[in-house]
Enzyme design. Structure first.
Site, PDB file in Angstrom:
ATOM      1  N   ARG A   1      -6.039  -3.869  -5.088  1.00 53.94           N
ATOM      2  CA  ARG A   1      -5.764  -5.317  -5.107  1.00 53.94           C
ATOM      3  C   ARG A   1      -4.347  -5.536  -5.593  1.00 53.94           C
ATOM      4  NH1 ARG A   1     -10.068  -6.455  -9.460  1.00 53.94           N
ATOM      5  NH2 ARG A   1      -9.315  -4.363  -9.890  1.00 53.94           N
ATOM      6  N   GLU A   2      -3.689  -6.544  -5.075  1.00 51.77           N
ATOM      7  CA  GLU A   2      -2.369  -6.878  -5.603  1.00 51.77           C
ATOM      8  C   GLU A   2      -2.536  -7.341  -7.046  1.00 51.77           C
ATOM      9  OE1 GLU A   2      -0.124  -9.511  -3.128  1.00 51.77           O
ATOM     10  OE2 GLU A   2      -0.641  -8.374  -1.341  1.00 51.77           O
TER      11      GLU A   2
ATOM     12  N   LYS B   1      -2.864 -15.790  -5.744  1.00 47.18           N
ATOM     13  CA  LYS B   1      -3.711 -15.566  -6.916  1.00 47.18           C
ATOM     14  C   LYS B   1      -2.774 -15.232  -8.069  1.00 47.18           C
ATOM     15  CE  LYS B   1      -4.435 -10.623  -6.384  1.00 47.18           C
ATOM     16  NZ  LYS B   1      -5.367  -9.515  -6.407  1.00 47.18           N
TER      17      LYS B   1
ATOM     18  N   CYS C   1      -4.655 -10.041   3.078  1.00 46.28           N
ATOM     19  CA  CYS C   1      -5.757  -9.199   3.564  1.00 46.28           C
ATOM     20  C   CYS C   1      -6.982  -9.979   4.057  1.00 46.28           C
ATOM     21  CB  CYS C   1      -6.177  -8.229   2.471  1.00 46.28           C
ATOM     22  SG  CYS C   1      -4.810  -7.242   1.897  1.00 46.28           S
TER      23      CYS C   1
ATOM     24  N   VAL D   1       0.835  -1.201   0.000  1.00 45.15           N
ATOM     25  CA  VAL D   1       0.000   0.000   0.000  1.00 45.15           C
ATOM     26  C   VAL D   1       0.871   1.252   0.000  1.00 45.15           C
ATOM     27  CG1 VAL D   1      -1.700   1.293   1.349  1.00 45.15           C
ATOM     28  CG2 VAL D   1      -1.952  -1.169   1.076  1.00 45.15           C
TER      29      VAL D   1
HETATM   30  C1  UGA Z   1      -8.200  -7.633  -1.437  1.00 45.51           C
HETATM   31  C2  UGA Z   1      -9.378  -6.754  -1.894  1.00 45.51           C
HETATM   32  O1  UGA Z   1      -9.916  -7.251  -3.120  1.00 45.51           O
HETATM   33  C3  UGA Z   1      -8.949  -5.301  -2.082  1.00 45.51           C
HETATM   34  O2  UGA Z   1     -10.083  -4.496  -2.395  1.00 45.51           O
HETATM   35  C4  UGA Z   1      -8.320  -4.805  -0.772  1.00 45.51           C
HETATM   36  O3  UGA Z   1      -7.851  -3.467  -0.903  1.00 45.51           O
HETATM   37  C5  UGA Z   1      -7.139  -5.706  -0.415  1.00 45.51           C
HETATM   38  O4  UGA Z   1      -7.615  -7.054  -0.257  1.00 45.51           O
HETATM   39  C6  UGA Z   1      -6.550  -5.181   0.874  1.00 45.51           C
HETATM   40  O5  UGA Z   1      -7.262  -5.140   1.871  1.00 45.51           O
HETATM   41  O6  UGA Z   1      -5.413  -4.695   0.850  1.00 45.51           O
HETATM   42  P1  UGA Z   1      -6.147  -8.828  -2.694  1.00 45.51           P
HETATM   43  O7  UGA Z   1      -5.870  -9.490  -1.378  1.00 45.51           O
HETATM   44  O8  UGA Z   1      -5.031  -8.224  -3.450  1.00 45.51           O
HETATM   45  O9  UGA Z   1      -7.245  -7.660  -2.509  1.00 45.51           O
HETATM   46  O10 UGA Z   1      -6.769  -9.947  -3.641  1.00 45.51           O
HETATM   47  P2  UGA Z   1      -8.178 -10.310  -4.282  1.00 45.51           P
HETATM   48  O11 UGA Z   1      -8.105 -10.116  -5.728  1.00 45.51           O
HETATM   49  O12 UGA Z   1      -9.295  -9.682  -3.575  1.00 45.51           O
HETATM   50  O13 UGA Z   1      -8.203 -11.888  -3.997  1.00 45.51           O
HETATM   51  C7  UGA Z   1      -8.172 -12.412  -2.663  1.00 45.51           C
HETATM   52  C8  UGA Z   1      -8.311 -13.922  -2.683  1.00 45.51           C
HETATM   53  O14 UGA Z   1      -9.624 -14.304  -3.072  1.00 45.51           O
HETATM   54  C9  UGA Z   1      -7.363 -14.622  -3.664  1.00 45.51           C
HETATM   55  O15 UGA Z   1      -6.847 -15.790  -3.059  1.00 45.51           O
HETATM   56  C10 UGA Z   1      -8.259 -14.973  -4.844  1.00 45.51           C
HETATM   57  O16 UGA Z   1      -7.811 -16.069  -5.583  1.00 45.51           O
HETATM   58  C11 UGA Z   1      -9.566 -15.258  -4.122  1.00 45.51           C
HETATM   59  N1  UGA Z   1     -10.772 -15.091  -4.967  1.00 45.51           N
HETATM   60  C12 UGA Z   1     -11.102 -13.865  -5.453  1.00 45.51           C
HETATM   61  C13 UGA Z   1     -11.590 -16.180  -5.217  1.00 45.51           C
HETATM   62  O17 UGA Z   1     -11.317 -17.319  -4.766  1.00 45.51           O
HETATM   63  N2  UGA Z   1     -12.719 -16.001  -5.968  1.00 45.51           N
HETATM   64  C14 UGA Z   1     -13.065 -14.787  -6.470  1.00 45.51           C
HETATM   65  O18 UGA Z   1     -14.127 -14.685  -7.141  1.00 45.51           O
HETATM   66  C15 UGA Z   1     -12.239 -13.693  -6.208  1.00 45.51           C
END
Ligand code: UGA
Length: 478
Positions: free
Chosen positions: A159-160, A345, A285, A17
């Site tokens: 998001r990352e 991811k 997160c 961040v």
């Molecule tokens: C997440 C949030 O999406 C951001 O909005 C937030 O700012 C961030 O946390 C944070 O608090 O800093 P991030 O952790 O980068 O972002 O990743 P995501 O893209 O949200 O994915 C999180 C996990 O959920 C991953 O393991 C991904 O594979 C999984 N996921 C995501 C699913 O299994 N299904 C989905 O439909 C979406």
């Protein structure tokens, strides 16, 4: 009134961040001092290394390093020189599930000791409600007068993997401020985005916002802003656990979760995003924030056991995947597995709380022999899970797949959705794929001769398909 002028900003913490915020504030026209107490990290950043795998970051680093962005370990000087100080230090999970706020407290104390005029201190890290008040108290205890500072909550939703784009093209900007003066400073900082001047600049990084589609700026109380961040992440995690639970039901009923997700996602009140079933959410997160939000609720006497269920489903999803691998291979000891994906991811080298890493550990415990491949996360994985007699890091998908009894897809990297299936079938010992991310159409896998197990969809196997006419003639129910 928000003013159209560059502002001198300090960003404390150069993690995901902090570093993204520092470079993006420079991209928006401000001057930034990025502070970190890790001397090695600061030296690397000064040398132009971005330290994390993130789109657009190298180009922003190239553009602004030593001009609009300076990297330093000197928080006192950065405080004296800046009007806005963003705190983006880590808030790791403690044993009890609470966020550990000791880094935030230490930074607040140090800022207090260097304040030389009105400052706005902004929480950017994800923190529980009331942190804002604690920061205020710490600063006052260090002898700073109430009117010499304000504490604002400005949560970040990036998001990352798409961090820079998310920062510059946000769905919303939330500013939790209890004073007009502080709110105006924050409004000025974000003016290039909220007025759209950034989007018309020649160097602007493209994304979903434009001069005609501006991001809204939402003013709330500090406490509401703190809760917005936790509630957003908890809701997204809940959405994932929900679809994962539905996928389990689909498996039991021989339905197809992709069809179900499309059907419910078309309802505009639900929406299609974050309805991808898989092996559970991970990352730095969601797991931490769901636990922290649950703990905050419990401390305040609020029954939020729903979050406990969200976590339970998430843990179970990994166990179910392991059972799926077992159901494909019968016994696991001594089986050679190709593992595609280690990051939590796709598009990131981050393995924190990665369900892929957890699964590799579980499979190793079961006695499997693993060849793992990830386009970006192998270096980090090797530190956590060193190569051994049963774990090898492969050079490519093909290298991992050669002579494998089965191939597992654990991370949704785009390249894993474009595998040369015919070639793969030729080099594997058995044509079996267990896909934890539903990256393929089941028919395509069948056509390529694979037994294909995925999440919430019927398993397909060439043998069974070939026998279908005979079995149905015999009246057998498949
Ligand atoms: C997440 C949030 O999406 C951001 O909005 C937030 O700012 C961030 O946390 C944070 O608090 O800093 P991030 O952790 O980068 O972002 O990743 P995501 O893209 O949200 O994915 C999180 C996990 O959920 C991953 O393991 C991904 O594979 C999984 N996921 C995501 C699913 O299994 N299904 C989905 O439909 C979406």
């Amino acid at each position: 009134m928000a003013k159209k002028e560059p502002i001198q900003i300090a960003v404390v913490g150069s993690g995901y961040v902090g570093l993204v915020a520092a470079l993006c504030f420079a991209e928006m026209g401000h001057s930034v001092i990025c502070v970190d107490n890790d001397e090695r990290k600061v030296a690397a950043l000064q040398g132009g290394d971005t330290l994390i795998h993130e789109n657009h970051l190298p180009e922003l680093m190239e553009r602004y390093r030593n001009t609009k962005v300076r990297f330093t370990t000197d928080l006192a000087e950065a405080t004296r020189e800046s009007s806005a100080i963003f705190v983006a230090v880590g808030t790791p999970q403690s044993e009890s599930g609470d966020a550990d706020l000791s880094y935030v407290e230490a930074v607040a104390g140090e800022i207090a000791r260097s304040i030389n005029g009105y400052k706005v201190i902004i929480e950017k890290s994800t923190v529980p409600v009331y942190t804002n008040e604690w920061i205020r108290r710490v600063i006052e205890r260090n002898g700073v007068k109430q009117d010499a500072f304000d504490v604002v909550s400005n949560p970040e939703f990036l998001r990352e993997g798409t961090a820079v784009e998310d920062f510059l093209h946000p769905d919303r900007i939330v500013v939790g401020a209890d004073s007009t003066r502080a709110f105006e400073l924050l409004s000025s900082i974000y003016l290039p985005l909220t007025e759209g001047t950034y989007y018309s600049a020649a160097h602007a990084i493209p994304g979903c916002c434009s001069e005609t589609k501006l991001p809204p700026l939402l003013l709330t109380s500090t406490k509401s802003a703190e809760i917005i961040k936790h509630a957003s992440n908890a809701f997204l995690a809940l959405k994932i656990s929900f679809i994962n639970a539905v996928s389990n039901l689909c498996e039991a009923a021989d339905a197809n979760v992709e069809q179900v997700a499309s059907g419910i996602g078309l309802d505009s009140r639900i929406g299609p995003k974050f309805l991808k079933p898989g092996i559970g959410y991970g990352g730095s997160c969601f797991p931490k924030d769901v636990a922290s939000f649950r703990s905050v609720a419990a401390q305040m006497g609020v029954d939020f056991t729903l979050l406990h269920e969200v976590e339970k489903i998430n843990i179970n999803q990994k166990r179910r995947f392991l059972s799926k691998v077992r159901s494909a291979l019968w016994t696991l000891r001594g089986k050679r597995l190709a593992v595609l994906g280690l990051a939590f991811k796709g598009d990131t080298d981050d393995i924190r709380e990665s369900p892929a890493i957890d699964l590799v550990e579980m499979l190793l415990t079961e006695g499997c022999i693993i060849a793992a491949y990830d386009p970006a996360a192998m270096e980090r994985s090797a530190l956590e899970l060193p190569a051994s007699a049963n774990l090898r890091y492969a050079d490519s998908v093909e290298d991992a797949a050669r002579d494998a009894d089965a191939l597992l897809i654990l991370t949704d990297w785009t390249e894993f959705g474009k595998l040369d299936l015919i070639q793969l079938n030729g080099i594997m010992r058995y044509p079996i794929i267990v896909d934890g991310r539903n990256m393929y159409d089941t028919q395509e896998m069948l056509d390529s001769g694979f037994t294909y197990l995925s999440i919430g969809r019927p398993t397909v196997t060439p043998l069974r398909e070939a026998l279908k006419p005979t079995l149905s003639a015999l009246g057998t129910v498949l």
